[in-house]
Design a protein around this motif. Structure first.
Motif, PDB file in Angstrom:
ATOM      1  N   GLU A   1      -3.731  25.537  -6.813  1.00  0.00           N
ATOM      2  CA  GLU A   1      -2.874  25.968  -5.707  1.00  0.00           C
ATOM      3  C   GLU A   1      -2.861  24.967  -4.556  1.00  0.00           C
ATOM      4  N   GLU A   2      -4.003  24.347  -4.275  1.00  0.00           N
ATOM      5  CA  GLU A   2      -4.028  23.405  -3.145  1.00  0.00           C
ATOM      6  C   GLU A   2      -3.105  22.198  -3.391  1.00  0.00           C
ATOM      7  N   GLN A   3      -2.904  21.873  -4.672  1.00  0.00           N
ATOM      8  CA  GLN A   3      -1.998  20.763  -4.976  1.00  0.00           C
ATOM      9  C   GLN A   3      -0.535  21.143  -4.730  1.00  0.00           C
TER      10      GLN A   3
ATOM     11  N   GLU B   1       0.352  23.101  -2.310  1.00  0.00           N
ATOM     12  CA  GLU B   1       0.445  23.026  -0.851  1.00  0.00           C
ATOM     13  C   GLU B   1       0.652  21.581  -0.399  1.00  0.00           C
ATOM     14  N   ARG B   2      -0.091  20.666  -1.003  1.00  0.00           N
ATOM     15  CA  ARG B   2       0.043  19.244  -0.629  1.00  0.00           C
ATOM     16  C   ARG B   2       1.420  18.707  -1.040  1.00  0.00           C
TER      17      ARG B   2
END
Length: 554
Positions: free
Chosen positions: A238-240, A242-243
């Motif tokens: 998920e953080e990817q 966001e980035r």
């Protein structure tokens, strides 16, 4: 030539190219004319240029060019078909051949439903490294020649662009020319193909190392900036997302986050849990690239494929914005381009399996409403082609009718519309039910039915007037006004609208009498047409300079 014709049957076939030499030597010739798409890309709304998140489907099945390579069809039993076109934006035909030209049957089916089709330019392993050295290390003239050939191939065969996948190491010199090549290819495709697209697959990096990023970042942004979009690898978290969203800025819809339906590697989900991945992607308003949805066919078997396919897409439907038809005429018999027999006017003319995606007709929305309503394909009976559309559901106690939305529409309404409907009610008491068409329009204070003094319809719903016979001069075209045959009922309608914009086309199934009981129904739709009266009266354009070639009799 074995490239263009099947050596066993002599039938024309679709083909790919392998190696730099074959690509650079390619020229159009009389033998490849069967591979030219006969169907222009239909308009629909919203267009691909809108900023809402998109859905790309990447079709990868057992190396490609299976029964779909036969341009004029084949006698294939239980073939693979795709028909949820209303829910997707782009279709990619993928294989491991260096130059994967989409079989023309796929281009015809997708274009009829308003979906652009991309081929695949792929290099892999040591052979791919050698191929890339051959055109990327050679400089602008060398990579320009490859870009020009790829653009010419798309233009010649009538498809819409390329997915580019460089999955091998590159020398420093070749890596330095990769983004200029991608920019050059994109410019040439845009010039040669109206609405053309080039999408980059997340693989090799700017320095030539092969390392999948699973996101848009500074190491692959140069390729994103050089073309129309990035298709990420599948092992993201998920953080990817966001980035990627942060870096993409206003181009967030051009980031296609990969989902492998086979769930290979460290992925969020696949199979019938694909919706979990899709939910996360949509949380960040990114586009999705669904890879190998043929998992349904390959993993679960051919026999129940259509039921499993409907289940797979129904689970995703909440995250797939649909598309509207924006031009008339709209005419379809719902045929999937395959069947166990061929039907004409409700009669089975020919028995036996067949498969020809080029004759797949415009496909509707496939709906599933909490067990109360289900839309599916029926191969056992049809009005025309190989299948009809089966509507199954219940009218709840105390309610009089159920509306089944077939198509969303987005266009100004012509002053006078003709509509035709062919249907068959199945069950013990078909006389208890009525079937009719309903047109809804967008809210507007100026929209009226009939003449300007008419009152607006409540909720923008319009019920076309039943015509017992076709208008003079249109009897042949509107043959559906005549009584049906072989158990099918044919109906013809007209609708006059003033200053309206069309929104939906639905089928209404209603009871003849009110009932406190639940009423189950099964209705087959054989054909639906919406026609603009003004265009029906116009003379068809004259055809000039007809030539015939490649004729021989067997």
């Amino acid at each position: 030539s074995a490239r263009y014709f099947d050596t066993k049957t002599t039938e024309p076939i679709s083909f790919s190219l392998s190696g730099l030499e074959e690509l650079l030597a390619w020229q159009p010739n009389i033998n490849d004319e069967f591979n030219i798409s006969a169907v222009l890309l239909a308009d629909r709304q919203p267009p691909l240029s809108s900023r809402r998140p998109r859905t790309l489907v990447c079709h990868d099945m057992r190396g490609g060019y299976l029964e779909d390579r036969f341009i004029q069809g084949s006698a294939t039993r239980n073939p693979y078909v795709f028909y949820h076109w209303r829910y997707i934006d782009i279709f990619v035909y993928f294989s491991h051949h260096n130059v994967t030209i989409p079989p023309v049957v796929w281009t015809n089916a997708a274009h009829r439903n308003g979906v652009p089709v991309l081929g695949t330019f792929i290099t892999e392993g040591e052979g791919g490294q050698k191929l890339c050295e051959g055109f990327l290390a050679g400089g602008e003239e060398a990579y320009g020649a490859v870009a020009e050939q790829l653009a010419r191939i798309a233009q010649r065969y009538g498809f819409d662009g390329w997915l580019v996948n460089i999955e091998n190491l590159l020398s420093t010199r070749a890596a330095g020319n990769l983004s200029p090549f991608l920019r050059d290819l994109t410019a040439r495709v845009h010039s040669a193909v109206p609405g053309g697209l080039v999408i980059w697959y997340d693989s090799v990096l700017e320095d030539g190392t092969l390392r999948w990023q699973n996101e848009l970042n500074e190491e692959n942004r140069v390729f994103f900036d050089a073309c129309d979009g990035l298709f990420t690898n599948y092992n993201w978290k998920e953080e990817q997302l966001e980035r990627s969203l942060r870096l993409a800025g206003p181009r967030r819809a051009d980031v296609y986050v990969g989902i492998d339906v086979f769930a290979r590697g460290d992925v969020i989900s696949g199979g019938f849990d694909t919706d979990k991945s899709l939910r996360l992607i949509r949380k960040y308003n990114l586009s999705a690239a669904i890879f190998a949805p043929g998992w349904v066919y390959e993993n679960l078997g051919k026999e129940n494929f259509l039921q499993n396919e409907d289940k797979f897409w129904a689970l995703l439907a909440g995250y797939l914005p649909t598309h509207s038809i924006c031009t008339l005429p709209l005419a379809t018999s719902f045929s999937l381009g395959m069947g166990t027999g061929r039907f004409l006017d409700g009669k089975e003319e020919e028995s036996g399996p067949w498969y020809d995606l080029s004759v797949q007709e415009i496909q509707p929305l496939y709906l599933e409403q909490q067990g109360r309503l289900n839309t599916s394909c029926c191969l056992q009976d049809a009005w025309c082609g190989g299948s009809s559309l089966r509507l199954q559901g219940t009218i709840p106690p105390g309610e009089e009718r159920v509306a089944v939305r077939l198509f969303s529409l987005q266009m100004p309404a012509a002053p006078k519309l003709f509509l035709t409907l062919v249907y068959k009610l199945e069950g013990l008491q078909p006389d208890d039910l009525m079937v009719a068409l309903e047109v809804t329009t967008w809210d507007s204070g100026n929209c009226h039915e009939g003449n300007p003094t008419s009152l607006p319809e409540p909720n923008g719903r319009h019920h076309p007037r039943f015509l017992p016979a076709p208008p003079p001069g249109l009897a042949k075209l509107l043959a559906a006004c005549h009584p049906g045959s072989h158990g099918w009922t044919a109906r013809c309608y007209e609708l006059e609208l003033q200053d309206c914009s069309l929104r939906d086309l639905s089928v209404i199934i209603s009871r003849q009498q009110p009932s406190p009981q639940e009423t189950s129904f099964t209705c087959l739709l054989g054909e639906v047409r919406v026609l603009d009266m003004a265009s029906l009266g116009a003379s068809p354009p004259q055809v000039h300079s007809v030539t015939a070639s490649q004729l021989w009799w067997q």
